[in-house]
Scaffold this active site. Structure first.
Site, PDB file in Angstrom:
ATOM      1  N   TYR A 100       8.038  17.644   6.318  1.00 25.47           N
ATOM      2  CA  TYR A 100       7.177  16.840   7.193  1.00 25.47           C
ATOM      3  C   TYR A 100       7.510  17.153   8.647  1.00 25.47           C
ATOM      4  O   TYR A 100       8.693  17.241   9.018  1.00 25.47           O
ATOM      5  CB  TYR A 100       7.421  15.346   6.921  1.00 25.47           C
ATOM      6  CG  TYR A 100       6.633  14.449   7.854  1.00 25.47           C
ATOM      7  CD1 TYR A 100       5.357  14.015   7.515  1.00 25.47           C
ATOM      8  CD2 TYR A 100       7.158  14.061   9.090  1.00 25.47           C
ATOM      9  CE1 TYR A 100       4.620  13.209   8.372  1.00 25.47           C
ATOM     10  CE2 TYR A 100       6.427  13.265   9.957  1.00 25.47           C
ATOM     11  CZ  TYR A 100       5.162  12.843   9.595  1.00 25.47           C
ATOM     12  OH  TYR A 100       4.436  12.052  10.439  1.00 25.47           O
ATOM     13  N   GLU A 180       0.104  16.022  13.165  1.00 22.06           N
ATOM     14  CA  GLU A 180       0.971  15.867  11.994  1.00 22.06           C
ATOM     15  C   GLU A 180       0.730  16.997  11.008  1.00 22.06           C
ATOM     16  O   GLU A 180      -0.408  17.231  10.614  1.00 22.06           O
ATOM     17  CB  GLU A 180       0.687  14.518  11.320  1.00 22.06           C
ATOM     18  CG  GLU A 180       1.585  14.237  10.133  1.00 22.06           C
ATOM     19  CD  GLU A 180       1.196  12.946   9.422  1.00 22.06           C
ATOM     20  OE1 GLU A 180       1.878  11.944   9.623  1.00 22.06           O
ATOM     21  OE2 GLU A 180       0.191  12.952   8.676  1.00 22.06           O
TER      22      GLU A 180
END
Ligand code: GDP
Ligand code: MN
Length: 355
Positions: A100, A180
């Site tokens: 992530y 993101e």
């Protein structure tokens, strides 16, 4: 505004950040029969929400028959109220690991922060212990080392420093408020690839980005949320009429959710954007549209409402009052689309009160 995955990835690609090989399928007809990439491919619904994988919006196809079935299935699938206009078809990756990585604005500290987690993928929201690094022109090599250590891929420290730098500039230059990458994929071949990308751009910066041309449009800055639990949303043209509409809702003992003056431009785009902003308010059960057609023609507005409505599967019920130029034609248009036209605002509100 929220970019779709393929739009965000195109901004990454401009910065030479590795994304999967891909085709786009426009569901409105053009490009419907593209030659797929070498199988297997991953077909991904382009809707502006996360968690598509879990609800069937992302599927693998191993051959042409399966590809056609998957395209038809995902093309028709409504996800959290959104119907896709575009599907992204990507060369499937051989995933070794998923990480992530994101960039956010830390308003309290006035910094741009990179946030990372050693595990990426679909369940990231439930994770704790994210690492945070402050980004600026002198921190990239250190951030690269820290990321490499966190991810357990020490040999990739230089590449991750390069990613941090490119992503930082991508974020700043595009006036992003969120970027993101989840998952950031390490392939079995040892390459880092942006598997998914979510990006939000600052609507207030639209004036300096004439190049912005995305499926979503900058928010109508005249939209004011009055009550996040309001049940009646309103769309009007002209600040005076918009205020009077909100007042009338309130006077009837109902709870107005918002104020919105869409000005003279009651176009498909502005009404679609208004509906999208209203859909963010969970408790709205009715939308009153109160438009005076002086400069705009009521029949154009009626057609715009019908076209905009098509994009939303669960739009609250519409109570429409259009008065002025071509209002009779507007009534005919709305009635043939299964909608009704109310003679005045009082009638709209009576309609809302009686469900
Ligand atoms: P989201 O569910 O909307 O966040 O969509 P993502 O693009 O993040 O995809 C969800 C998951 O699908 C990823 O975490 C991967 O595990 C899987 N996935 C996506 N693309 C590929 C691919 O090319 N190959 C494989 N094997 N899995 C993929
Ligand atoms: Mn994702």
């Amino acid at each position: 505004m929220r970019l779709l995955e393929y739009e965000a990835k195109s901004l990454l690609e401009e910065r030479n950040i590795l994304i999967p090989h891909a085709n786009l399928v426009k569901l409105s007809g053009y490009g419907r029969n593209l030659q797929p990439l070498a199988f297997p491919v991953v077909v991904k619904s382009q809707v502006p929400v996360g968690g598509r994988g879990k609800v069937g919006g992302i599927k693998l196809a191993n051959d042409p028959d399966e590809y056609r079935r998957v395209i038809d299935g995902i093309g028709a699938l409504v996800i959290k109220g959104y119907r896709p206009k575009t599907l992204l078809v990507e060369q499937a990756l051989d995933i070794a690991k998923e990480f992530y990585l994101s960039i956010v604005i830390n308003r309290a500290a006035a910094t741009i922060d990179m946030i990372a987690h050693r595990e990426g993928g679909v369940e990231i929201e439930s994770q704790a212990d994210f690492a945070t690094y402050i980004l600026h022109n002198h921190s990239f090599s250190r951030v690269g080392e820290s990321l490499a250590e966190l991810y357990g891929i020490e040999d990739k420290s230089f590449i991750l420093a390069d990613w941090a730098e490119k992503l930082y500039h991508c974020f700043v230059d595009n006036d992003a408020t969120l970027l993101e990458i989840n998952p950031l994929i390490l392939t079995k071949q040892g390459e880092l690839v942006a598997g998914d990308c979510k990006m939000t751009l600052d609507d207030d910066a639209a004036f300096r980005h004439p190049e912005w041309d995305f499926e979503d449009k900058p928010a109508n800055s005249n939209f004011v949320t009055l009550n996040t639990h309001g049940t009646v949303a309103t769309i009007a043209n002209g600040a005076g009429l918009a205020m009077a509409t909100v007042d009338a809702v309130k006077a009837a003992g109902l709870t107005p959710a918002n104020f919105l003056d869409i000005g003279g431009g009651a176009t498909v785009e502005s009404i679609t954007k208004s509906f999208a902003q209203i859909m963010e308010l969970d408790d709205v059960t009715a939308i009153i549209i109160n438009i005076f057609g002086g400069i705009v023609r009521c029949d154009d507005v009626a057609n715009a409402i019908i076209a905009a409505k098509d994009d939303f599967a669960n739009l609250p019920r519409l109570y429409i009052r259009l008065s002025g130029t071509n209002s009779e034609q507007a009534a005919d248009i709305l009635i043939s689309a299964g909608l009704s036209l109310y003679p005045d605002l009082a009638a709209c509100i009576k309609g809302v009160s009686h469900g």
